[in-house]
Scaffold this motif. Structure first.
Motif, PDB file in Angstrom:
ATOM      1  N   TYR A  27       0.781  -1.112  -0.176  1.00  0.00           N
ATOM      2  CA  TYR A  27      -0.099   0.111  -0.092  1.00  0.00           C
ATOM      3  C   TYR A  27       0.790   1.194   0.037  1.00  0.00           C
ATOM      4  N   THR A  28       0.471   2.166  -0.441  1.00  0.00           N
ATOM      5  CA  THR A  28       1.228   3.307  -0.826  1.00  0.00           C
ATOM      6  C   THR A  28       0.681   4.319   0.577  1.00  0.00           C
ATOM      7  N   TYR A  29       1.415   4.157   1.645  1.00  0.00           N
ATOM      8  CA  TYR A  29       1.102   4.471   2.953  1.00  0.00           C
ATOM      9  C   TYR A  29       0.821   6.156   3.195  1.00  0.00           C
ATOM     10  N   ALA A  30       1.116   6.990   2.442  1.00  0.00           N
ATOM     11  CA  ALA A  30       0.874   8.281   2.276  1.00  0.00           C
ATOM     12  C   ALA A  30      -0.611   8.713   2.500  1.00  0.00           C
ATOM     13  N   ILE A  69       7.256  10.653  16.123  1.00  0.00           N
ATOM     14  CA  ILE A  69       6.593   9.970  15.143  1.00  0.00           C
ATOM     15  C   ILE A  69       7.228  10.676  13.915  1.00  0.00           C
ATOM     16  N   SER A  70       7.387  10.225  12.759  1.00  0.00           N
ATOM     17  CA  SER A  70       7.778  10.600  11.678  1.00  0.00           C
ATOM     18  C   SER A  70       7.601   9.446  10.610  1.00  0.00           C
ATOM     19  N   ARG A  71       7.433   9.975   9.291  1.00  0.00           N
ATOM     20  CA  ARG A  71       7.460   9.011   8.004  1.00  0.00           C
ATOM     21  C   ARG A  71       8.329   9.546   6.940  1.00  0.00           C
ATOM     22  N   ASP A  72       8.714   8.320   6.293  1.00  0.00           N
ATOM     23  CA  ASP A  72       9.589   8.711   5.181  1.00  0.00           C
ATOM     24  C   ASP A  72       8.835   8.004   3.697  1.00  0.00           C
ATOM     25  N   SER A  73       8.030   8.956   2.951  1.00  0.00           N
ATOM     26  CA  SER A  73       7.094   8.498   1.983  1.00  0.00           C
ATOM     27  C   SER A  73       8.033   7.796   0.941  1.00  0.00           C
ATOM     28  N   ALA A  74       9.069   8.309   0.679  1.00  0.00           N
ATOM     29  CA  ALA A  74       9.813   7.710  -0.422  1.00  0.00           C
ATOM     30  C   ALA A  74      10.240   6.134  -0.079  1.00  0.00           C
TER      31      ALA A  74
END
Length: 122
Positions: A27-30, A69-74
């Motif tokens: 899934y594209t979690y963005a 908390i953070s995320r890296d879309s790439a």
């Protein structure tokens, strides 16, 4: 099929740091809201931190100013940076993803990882 795979747990002394990662597959979690939860034996699973699809973050009072908390879309990866760890942070930590508002309520989340153990010694 969405799969969430956590890593980065371990043992650390009080005052130390750990970074948990959650890789998202299928899934594209963005477009998902994502969260971190934790559970200790005999206790309810509790929300620790969450991030919605606009980037808004929420934290439990017990971890504010210590966890990020953070995320890296790439990389399709979610992170939880944990600093100033305390023995009471000891738990199994779970990554979760869902289509809800991105709060700390676990019933908003549809997908769960298998969990990773974090142990903080005094």
């Amino acid at each position: 099929q969405v799969q969430l795979v956590e890593s980065g747990g371990g043992s650390v002394q009080a005052g130390g740091s750990l970074r948990l990662s959650c890789a998202i597959f299928g899934y594209t979690y963005a477009t998902l809201s994502m969260g971190w939860f934790r559970q200790t034996p005999g206790k309810e699973r509790e929300g620790v931190a969450s991030i919605d699809n606009s980037g808004t973050t929420r934290y439990a009072d017990s971890v504010k100013d210590r966890f990020t908390i953070s995320r890296d879309s790439a990389k399709n990866t979610l992170y939880l940076q944990m600093n100033s760890l305390k023995p009471e942070d000891t738990a199994i930590y779970y990554c979760a993803g869902g289509y809800g508002l991105g709060t700390l309520r676990q019933n908003e989340y549809n997908y769960w990882g298998q969990g990773t153990q974090v142990t903080v010694s005094s």
